[in-house]
Design an enzyme around this catalytic site. Structure first.
Site, PDB file in Angstrom:
ATOM      1  N   SER A 209      -4.339  -5.698  -1.399  1.00  0.00           N
ATOM      2  CA  SER A 209      -5.512  -4.877  -1.111  1.00  0.00           C
ATOM      3  C   SER A 209      -6.280  -4.668  -2.410  1.00  0.00           C
ATOM      4  O   SER A 209      -5.879  -5.148  -3.464  1.00  0.00           O
ATOM      5  CB  SER A 209      -5.083  -3.521  -0.534  1.00  0.00           C
ATOM      6  OG  SER A 209      -4.538  -2.731  -1.576  1.00  0.00           O
ATOM      7  N   LYS A 210      -7.357  -3.907  -2.299  1.00  0.00           N
ATOM      8  CA  LYS A 210      -8.214  -3.663  -3.466  1.00  0.00           C
ATOM      9  C   LYS A 210      -7.436  -3.113  -4.656  1.00  0.00           C
ATOM     10  O   LYS A 210      -7.795  -3.341  -5.793  1.00  0.00           O
ATOM     11  CB  LYS A 210      -9.323  -2.674  -3.084  1.00  0.00           C
ATOM     12  CG  LYS A 210     -10.370  -3.288  -2.181  1.00  0.00           C
ATOM     13  CD  LYS A 210     -11.775  -3.004  -2.706  1.00  0.00           C
ATOM     14  CE  LYS A 210     -12.813  -3.883  -2.044  1.00  0.00           C
ATOM     15  NZ  LYS A 210     -12.821  -3.723  -0.573  1.00  0.00           N
ATOM     16  N   ARG A 211      -6.371  -2.375  -4.359  1.00  0.00           N
ATOM     17  CA  ARG A 211      -5.562  -1.801  -5.442  1.00  0.00           C
ATOM     18  C   ARG A 211      -5.085  -2.868  -6.416  1.00  0.00           C
ATOM     19  O   ARG A 211      -4.820  -2.608  -7.574  1.00  0.00           O
ATOM     20  CB  ARG A 211      -4.311  -1.117  -4.868  1.00  0.00           C
ATOM     21  CG  ARG A 211      -4.540   0.243  -4.306  1.00  0.00           C
ATOM     22  CD  ARG A 211      -3.240   0.832  -3.804  1.00  0.00           C
ATOM     23  NE  ARG A 211      -2.679   0.069  -2.699  1.00  0.00           N
ATOM     24  CZ  ARG A 211      -1.506  -0.526  -2.724  1.00  0.00           C
ATOM     25  NH1 ARG A 211      -0.727  -0.448  -3.782  1.00  0.00           N
ATOM     26  NH2 ARG A 211      -1.081  -1.217  -1.676  1.00  0.00           N
ATOM     27  N   GLY A 213      -6.698  -5.462  -7.386  1.00  0.00           N
ATOM     28  CA  GLY A 213      -7.801  -6.179  -8.041  1.00  0.00           C
ATOM     29  C   GLY A 213      -8.760  -6.666  -6.981  1.00  0.00           C
ATOM     30  O   GLY A 213      -8.748  -6.185  -5.847  1.00  0.00           O
TER      31      GLY A 213
END
Ligand code: GLU
Length: 447
Positions: A209-211, A213
């Site tokens: 996920s966005k976490r 990168g």
């Protein structure tokens, strides 16, 4: 055997992310390997969550990766994808047909599929045979009361109409598959072969996920990754050739691709690995190609001039060769090339403290400037000799002068080999940079 027909069927509710890109890529590789057809179908029936911007984002991402599609509707030209929203009448007709044959029924305005007793099985080329007891499958809605078809109905009707033979998709769809197999049977069509690909995990083994990168493919384009490197990296994320080799061109990947090579275990994404792939692909570009890839980014940074492809080309190729061991992305090239185009605007604060504030350094640097100015021949050997002779004469370590000269040349503490760099900066460039550093760093002390 019939010619394989595959599709990528993204819902345009977000940009093309790494997981979607890899799904597209596996379908595409298989179609290309088998001389089959690859269809792009935008599943935009959820009008509230779909947007044109996302459609454009998905097409841009696919085009950047070099994933092309073969067919499209008559309307919109050969390069338009199919849009599921244009096929709603087909889906509605199929639902009514099922009602007509007693295989579905109306329930408070919605149409539900009548799940028969028994078991539903399918063979998945990644996970093997999978069996569900129909008792655990509720009579699911296929057409909502507002006549909007549901995902299960649309996807099956479209795959039947488009004669899709292989469905390769994320394994979060395994639980949807028995419902879809039942719909195929009810609609009198043979289900396609399925390959459910394990999800991509972050290094912490949680779903990517966005976490972790960037997840949007085009974000990597912005950061200076090469599409062929991203392609190679994604292809080997959960799929293997069976050999230890890792760097492949698109054509080499096509030649090796099999669905059986998809691993059942979750694939782990990590940026260092992607950087490694990118670096390897950058090193394989010839000078023309590398300059071509950098040109737009250099122009955006204000560094491009046509002479770089003309009278200054040899010089520029030597600069690039000097940067190649360190620059892992196109953006890193632009960043690291800047000392060759502009004098440093600032000097690394730690570097100034560590290397320039030692006693006598200002006088050493002035002497170094004079020694360089007096050189008859400007090359690595003469520069190094001059610097070392001066260090001996003044009783200072050569390393200290090297660090000071590096700061003058680049403003940074880390750079390619100093003397190679000074040769390429040229006499005027180097003397000017030394003067400028003396003015900037010691002006307060001397004025
Ligand atoms: N539109 C669906 C998705 O994006 C496609 C699922 C499928 O491939 O069948 O998840």
């Amino acid at each position: 055997m019939t010619t394989p027909r595959l599709r990528f069927a993204p819902s345009p509710t977000g940009y093309l992310h790494l997981g979607g890109a890899r799904t597209a890529l596996f379908n595409w590789l298989y179609a290309r390997r088998q001389g089959g057809t690859f269809i792009l179908r935008i599943e935009d029936t959820d009008a509230g969550r779909s947007s044109d911007e996302m459609v454009t984002g998905i097409l841009d991402g696919l085009r950047w990766l070099g994933i092309d599609w073969d067919e499209g509707p008559e309307v919109g030209g050969p390069h338009a994808p199919y849009f599921q929203s244009q096929r709603l009448d087909r889906h509605r007709a199929a639902a009514r047909d099922l009602v007509g044959r007693g295989l579905a029924y109306e329930d408070e305005g919605a149409i539900r599929f009548r799940v028969p007793a028994g078991r539903t099985t399918f063979v998945d080329s990644v996970h093997g045979p999978i069996e569900f007891d129909n008792e655990h499958i509720e009579s699911f809605v296929i057409l909502r009361s507002d006549t909007q078809p549901t995902y299960h109905l649309s996807v099956v009707v479209d795959d039947i109409d488009m004669r899709v033979t292989h469905v390769v998709r994320g394994d979060d769809h395994i639980s949807n598959t028995p419902k879809q197999v039942l719909l195929y049977q009810a609609l009198g069509a043979a289900p396609p072969a399925f390959a459910h690909v394990p999800l991509i995990m972050g290094p912490d083994k949680k779903r990517l996920s966005k976490r972790h990168g960037a997840t949007s493919v085009m974000e990597y384009e912005k950061q200076g990754y090469l599409p062929e490197a991203m392609f190679n990296f994604l292809a080997l994320l959960g799929w293997g050739t069976g050999s230890d080799d890792e760097i492949f061109t698109r054509d080499e990947l096509i030649a090796r691709f099999t669905l059986l090579g998809i691993s059942g275990g979750n694939a782990v994404f990590n940026t260092e690995k992607l950087d490694w792939f990118n670096h390897q692909h950058l090193l394989r570009l010839d000078n023309d190609a590398l300059i071509g890839r950098l040109r737009g980014r250099l122009a955006a940074a204000g560094y491009w001039r046509d002479a770089l492809d003309g009278v200054d080309r040899d010089w520029f190729i030597r600069v690039l060769a000097l940067l190649k061991p360190r620059a892992k992305t196109l953006n890193a090239f632009v960043e690291q090339v800047s000392p060759f185009f502009t004098e440093p605007l600032a000097y690394d604060g730690d570097g100034v403290k560590k290397h320039l504030s030692t006693a006598g350094m200002q006088a050493h640097v002035r002497s170094l400037r004079d020694a360089f100015a007096a050189l008859d021949v400007w090359n690595e050997a003469t520069l190094e000799q001059a610097l070392r002779a001066l260090a001996d004469a003044r009783g200072v370590k050569a390393g200290a002068l090297i660090q000071a000269a590096r700061l003058a040349a680049t403003g940074r503490m880390v750079s390619p080999g100093l003397f190679e760099m000074l040769v390429l900066l040229g006499r005027d460039g180097v003397l000017g940079r030394l003067d400028r550093m003396m003015e900037t760093v010691w002006s307060a002390a001397t004025s």
